[in-house]
Scaffold this motif. Structure first.
Motif, PDB file in Angstrom:
ATOM      1  N   ALA A 288      19.934 -48.915  -2.220  1.00 41.80           N
ATOM      2  CA  ALA A 288      18.473 -48.853  -2.157  1.00 41.80           C
ATOM      3  C   ALA A 288      17.901 -50.169  -1.655  1.00 41.80           C
ATOM      4  O   ALA A 288      16.973 -50.189  -0.825  1.00 41.80           O
ATOM      5  CB  ALA A 288      17.908 -48.509  -3.533  1.00 41.80           C
TER       6      ALA A 288
ATOM      7  N   ILE B 144      14.359 -41.595  -2.056  1.00 41.52           N
ATOM      8  CA  ILE B 144      15.673 -41.738  -2.664  1.00 41.52           C
ATOM      9  C   ILE B 144      15.788 -40.687  -3.752  1.00 41.52           C
ATOM     10  O   ILE B 144      14.842 -40.483  -4.530  1.00 41.52           O
ATOM     11  CB  ILE B 144      15.862 -43.140  -3.275  1.00 41.52           C
ATOM     12  CG1 ILE B 144      15.752 -44.221  -2.204  1.00 41.52           C
ATOM     13  CG2 ILE B 144      17.200 -43.238  -4.015  1.00 41.52           C
ATOM     14  CD1 ILE B 144      15.709 -45.636  -2.772  1.00 41.52           C
TER      15      ILE B 144
ATOM     16  N   LEU C 292      13.128 -48.151  -9.603  1.00 39.08           N
ATOM     17  CA  LEU C 292      13.029 -48.138  -8.144  1.00 39.08           C
ATOM     18  C   LEU C 292      11.746 -47.446  -7.698  1.00 39.08           C
ATOM     19  O   LEU C 292      11.114 -47.849  -6.711  1.00 39.08           O
ATOM     20  CB  LEU C 292      14.240 -47.451  -7.523  1.00 39.08           C
ATOM     21  CG  LEU C 292      15.568 -48.202  -7.560  1.00 39.08           C
ATOM     22  CD1 LEU C 292      16.677 -47.341  -6.949  1.00 39.08           C
ATOM     23  CD2 LEU C 292      15.474 -49.536  -6.826  1.00 39.08           C
TER      24      LEU C 292
ATOM     25  N   VAL D 251      11.007 -42.118  -5.323  1.00 42.32           N
ATOM     26  CA  VAL D 251      12.349 -42.136  -5.916  1.00 42.32           C
ATOM     27  C   VAL D 251      12.363 -41.174  -7.095  1.00 42.32           C
ATOM     28  O   VAL D 251      11.562 -41.310  -8.036  1.00 42.32           O
ATOM     29  CB  VAL D 251      12.752 -43.543  -6.392  1.00 42.32           C
ATOM     30  CG1 VAL D 251      14.202 -43.536  -6.878  1.00 42.32           C
ATOM     31  CG2 VAL D 251      12.550 -44.576  -5.287  1.00 42.32           C
TER      32      VAL D 251
END
Length: 256
Positions: A126, A140, A172, A182
């Motif tokens: 990431a 993600i 994240l 995410v």
């Protein structure tokens, strides 16, 4: 292989040569993504999958080998993935070691293998891909587990790692907002453990499988395509969802 630019979105899927990873790859490819297929040991399966996809759409898939225990190889995976099409729009952290680690019979190697695949690699991938993901308003998706919340007996390190993976998803999501979303998926009983399980004697017996299925409200095991379809939903149809873990388990988590 020469560098090529593309307007097609590009997805990197770790642990993508077999099982759920391969199903995710096929669904994303069908949806128009170009694919970077990561593998560790399964070169033959990864290459066969890439060949299959390239027959359907020319120059739409590549394979990259990397050991996710190595920060050098993790970063090289990101570099090579970006080099092919000059972009990454979607990172699927699917790769995960899974095997029993009973207390009193666990090693530092077990700890490293399970923590690295579920936490170290997703975090540093990431980080390495954050700029491209931001430029393309990408996302993600981490593969968590229902055992992140309620631990699986004899699998303490794995359960710890997946609990960390859930917090990784949330942190994240906060760090990369507003440009990158995410999220995570927590599968239930989708595929039984592989025959190559580190401890074959610990494989589920037919009786244990039946008992497990009996505890699932929908009374059936899920399919790999259930995870792949959920990936597509989060990637393409959920622009206002981030920092969430979507459980895909037939209702099992409400009964255990």
């Amino acid at each position: 292989m020469s560098v090529a630019h593309t307007q097609a979105k590009v997805a990197l899927v770790t642990g993508a040569a077999k099982r759920i990873g391969a199903e995710i790859v096929r669904h994303l490819h069908h949806a128009g993504f170009n694919l970077v297929i990561h593998y560790h040991f399964s070169e033959k399966s990864a290459q066969e999958l890439a060949d299959e996809l390239n027959e359907e759409r020319e120059n739409s898939a590549i394979c990259i080998q990397a050991d996710l225990n190595s920060i050098t190889q993790i970063n090289e995976l990101a570099t090579q993935a970006l080099a092919r099409w000059q972009r990454i729009d979607l990172l699927i952290n699917n790769a995960s070691s899974f095997y029993p680690t009973p207390i009193g019979n666990s090693s530092e190697e077990d700890w490293d293998n399970l923590i690295n695949s579920n936490l170290k690699a997703p975090f540093f991938l990431a980080q390495a891909l954050a700029q491209s993901l931001s430029e393309h308003h990408g996302c993600i998706i981490n593969i968590a587990d229902i055992y992140a919340d309620k631990p699986l007996k004899k699998h303490s390190i794995y359960s710890i790692a997946k609990a960390g993976n859930v917090m990784l998803t949330k942190t994240l999501a906060q760090e990369l907002a507003p440009l990158v979303r995410v999220n995570g998926i927590a599968p239930g009983a989708i595929l039984w453990p592989d025959d190559t399980n580190k401890c074959p004697e610990d494989k589920l017996s037919d009786d244990n499988k039946e008992k497990m299925l009996a505890r699932i409200p929908l009374q059936q095991r899920g399919q790999a395509q259930d995870i792949a379809k959920t990936i597509l939903f989060l990637a393409q149809s959920a622009p206002y969802i981030t920092g969430q873990i979507l459980t895909v388990d037939g209702g099992r988590s409400i009964t255990i």
